[in-house]
Design an enzyme around this catalytic site. Sequence first.
Site, PDB file in Angstrom:
ATOM      1  N   HIS A 260       0.857  -1.183   0.000  1.00 12.98           N
ATOM      2  CA  HIS A 260       0.000   0.000   0.000  1.00 12.98           C
ATOM      3  C   HIS A 260       0.897   1.238   0.000  1.00 12.98           C
ATOM      4  O   HIS A 260       2.086   1.159   0.354  1.00 12.98           O
ATOM      5  CB  HIS A 260      -0.875   0.032   1.254  1.00 12.98           C
ATOM      6  N   CYS A 303      -0.908   1.910  -6.188  1.00 12.75           N
ATOM      7  CA  CYS A 303      -1.613   2.988  -6.883  1.00 12.75           C
ATOM      8  C   CYS A 303      -0.820   4.281  -6.778  1.00 12.75           C
ATOM      9  O   CYS A 303       0.098   4.407  -5.974  1.00 12.75           O
ATOM     10  CB  CYS A 303      -2.996   3.198  -6.288  1.00 12.75           C
TER      11      CYS A 303
END
Length: 428
Positions: A260, A303
């Site tokens: 993450h 991301c």
Amino acid sequence: VSTQSTGVKEILENGRDALCNLQFGDKLMVLVDQLAENKVISGYNKMNLKGLKAQSDIIEELIKILKTKGWDNFKTARGILYEMFPDLKEAAVWDENHIDDLPVLTIKYSEEDGTASTSTEVEHDGNVPNPASAQEGIADTDGMFASRSKDEPSKSQPVTRSELSALPAYNMTKRRHKGICLIINNENYTKARSNKKEFKDRRGSTKDADSLKQIFGKLGFYVEYQKDVSKAKMDKLIDMMVKFQGLNTYSCFVAIFLSHGENECLNCVDGQDKKIDDIINSFKGDNCSALKGIPKWFIIQACRGKDFNYEVTTEHDAHGSEDGNDVERQSDKPISIPACADFYISYATAPGYYSYRHTLKGSWFIQCLVEILQQYHWAEDVNTMMTRVNRKVALGFHHKIEGLYVRQMPYHINMLTGSLYLHATYTV
């Protein structure tokens, strides 16, 4: 006997690329005949090998057979091969010293006191002779490149077709060993949730990690794998790798992060952040002298924002797509990259956008990357292969959100000064 058998397997694996890249022609069947005549392989083995058509299939099967034949038969096979191809003997591609002094990074970390220690089996700074260095081509005073063709014309006008020359390639035999690959896989975020941070576990990431370990091991890289890394451990891992005394015996460095992220950082499993550009800066030439002039490939699966990359209609032919069920998003933001040479940085997605990970099959980007490496590593450089990855991810996958389809576009920053081929740059 067990030790010798293991050594044969490792030598064969280390020399796989050199063997696969040979232009055997009619000599391949001659080699098979001589191995049978010297009783290295059986008549049944010979029949099976001659029943195969593609050179790559014959070589793969031959390597598989030799792995089971023991040390004495291997040495006989090596003598036959070296006699047929003297350049391979000069490069010592099947010599046992290719594995005897492989420096291995062993990391022991204590979460209690935050200390880490490393050890190396051997410290050695040796070069494998490179047959390509004898080719006519671009001057290479430090052995950085394996020249592939005549020098490029010095004139400013467009070159003619006859004057075209291939870009020089990084010399993957410049140093004793091919490459080292660090993989950090953050999947379990229980510690972060206990610290009141809202992070889901990254289900499916182990699939990515296993695929990466397998392909880079097959490519001849030493793989250092670490899972579920806290901020303190991440700091120690990077520091230990930069200071690793055996690092100067590897011809290529790869670092892969599955995590993450947000605010230009990776989110470690304890919820603390590690800046990505700090990690990359640690391996610049002024901070890590062992990697000066050595290609460094960073692969980041995360991301880069919270925007959706919605579909637009194009004139492309229709393409298949995967089932969007059980797809999760990861989040982080664009980062700034230092302007330095010999880096290639691959992101799963373009700045500002989500990337996607299937909870069973792994992430779109990593699974495509592994598939392309398996298929094309023997023939294409990294930049070309990553263009294939771009196309495969962008056109082959979509996910439906609120009635609209979203896609993903990988993003790469190329600061290499030559072509990076993951096979050995032998020319015979």
